[in-house]
Design a protein around this motif. Structure first.
Motif, PDB file in Angstrom:
ATOM      1  N   LYS A 146      -5.028   7.090   1.688  1.00 51.29           N
ATOM      2  CA  LYS A 146      -4.582   5.576   1.199  1.00 51.29           C
ATOM      3  C   LYS A 146      -4.220   4.973  -0.164  1.00 51.29           C
TER       4      LYS A 146
ATOM      5  N   ALA B 105      -4.278   8.714  -5.022  1.00 51.00           N
ATOM      6  CA  ALA B 105      -4.344   9.045  -3.444  1.00 51.00           C
ATOM      7  C   ALA B 105      -3.615  10.859  -3.400  1.00 51.00           C
TER       8      ALA B 105
ATOM      9  N   GLN C 216      -6.926  -4.483  -8.804  1.00 52.55           N
ATOM     10  CA  GLN C 216      -7.473  -5.339  -7.621  1.00 52.55           C
ATOM     11  C   GLN C 216      -7.793  -7.006  -8.496  1.00 52.55           C
TER      12      GLN C 216
ATOM     13  N   THR D 176      -4.301   3.670  -3.343  1.00 54.52           N
ATOM     14  CA  THR D 176      -6.388   2.349  -3.795  1.00 54.52           C
ATOM     15  C   THR D 176      -6.057   1.739  -5.108  1.00 54.52           C
TER      16      THR D 176
ATOM     17  N   GLU E 229      -5.492   3.493  -8.083  1.00 57.97           N
ATOM     18  CA  GLU E 229      -5.849   5.264  -8.046  1.00 57.97           C
ATOM     19  C   GLU E 229      -4.851   6.014  -7.496  1.00 57.97           C
TER      20      GLU E 229
ATOM     21  N   GLY F 127       0.555  -1.100  -0.111  1.00 60.48           N
ATOM     22  CA  GLY F 127      -0.235  -0.321  -0.503  1.00 60.48           C
ATOM     23  C   GLY F 127       0.803   1.448   0.092  1.00 60.48           C
TER      24      GLY F 127
END
Length: 292
Positions: A56, A51, A64, A58, A49, A16
């Protein structure tokens, strides 16, 4: 597809963070960004995405989906490396087992002893956590196989019934239940495991099947802590018999007789990640689990 770029993407998605991925892969953060841009250009789709500051990172829907594929690809890569290393008659290698606390404390030791005696050159590690944490570790390929109480929620994890674990409602020996045991239990203060625990999942399910609801309750992080808390008069609990045996023998706990003589039990499962072929060591240990 560029596998280096895919590995960079997989690491960013798993951690992340661009900076954490750079540190893990021993490359610069600009190199991480460049690899991701090249992968998105090659696939002609946005994977992450971007951010805003403080928020955070994503994944997009496509990101995904690619992450799931990447996890399987690198799981197979890891299994291939382990397979080549293990082709020495199980004279070297590592086996990492994930286990819930109760299984690690009471059920696993004899199997570990037999395996280590048979394969003394295999390094065995046991990671102890609740069922939810074990599932996550399987998906991240940090463990080879697992033994837990709860059923898996992840579709990529395969479960196999291992054995049954007898359970009983236990109360302090100084406490006497009323004649209507069901109504009496519904009024008691219950000591339960934390969310994510297979023991909690199965306890709630078994109690509900017998018309009992733990309305007033407290959560504790281990079955042993719950057993001793019950012995101190803090409440009642549904626990595995292997956990409470010593306290029952010492006269500090009393097991309630099962209604209609139907014994309570929970199934114990062996889990593995279906997209990761088992190593020779994992196959040998799994065979020993089901040899009796």
């Amino acid at each position: 597809m560029n596998l280096h770029a895919l590995r960079v993407f997989h690491t960013v998605a798993k951690l992340g963070s661009f900076s954490a991925a750079a540190e893990t892969l021993f490359i610069s953060q600009p190199a991480v960004s460049k690899a991701l841009k090249e992968l998105e250009y090659q696939l002609n789709i946005q994977l992450i995405e971007r951010a805003s500051k403080g928020k955070k990172l994503t994944l997009s829907e496509a990101g995904q989906a690619l992450f799931e594929h990447a996890r399987s690809i690198f799981a197979i890569e890891k299994a291939a490396i382990e397979d080549i290393k293990s082709r020495t008659g199980l004279k070297r290698g590592t086996l990492v087992i994930g286990s819930s606390t109760t299984i690690a404390s009471y059920w696993l030791p004899p199997y570990l002893a037999n395996f280590c005696a048979q394969y003394p050159h295999i390094k065995v590690e046991v990671q102890i956590a609740n069922t939810a944490q074990i599932e996550h570790a399987l998906l991240e390929c940090t463990i080879d196989l697992a033994l837990v109480e709860g059923t898996p929620t992840e579709p990529h994890i395969i479960s196999k019934h291992w054995q049954n674990d007898l359970m009983s409602v236990v109360i302090p020996s100084s406490l006497k239940p009323a004649k209507n045991v069901k109504a009496w239990l519904n009024k008691q203060f219950w000591l339960l495991r934390e969310p994510g625990s297979g023991t909690l999942e199965m306890s709630v399910k078994l109690l509900q099947q017998h018309g009992v609801t733990a309305k007033n309750s407290m959560q504790l992080g281990s079955n042993e802590a719950i057993a001793r808390a019950v012995a101190q008069g803090m409440g009642v609990a549904l626990l595995p018999n292997v956990v409470t045996e010593d306290l029952v023998q010492l006269g500090k706990l009393t097991r309630l007789k099962p209604q209609n003589n139907i014994e309570l039990s929970r199934p114990l499962y062996q889990l593995h990640y279906k997209d990761r072929p088992s190593s020779h060591a994992a196959q040998a240990f799994e065979k020993s689990l089901f040899s009796e």
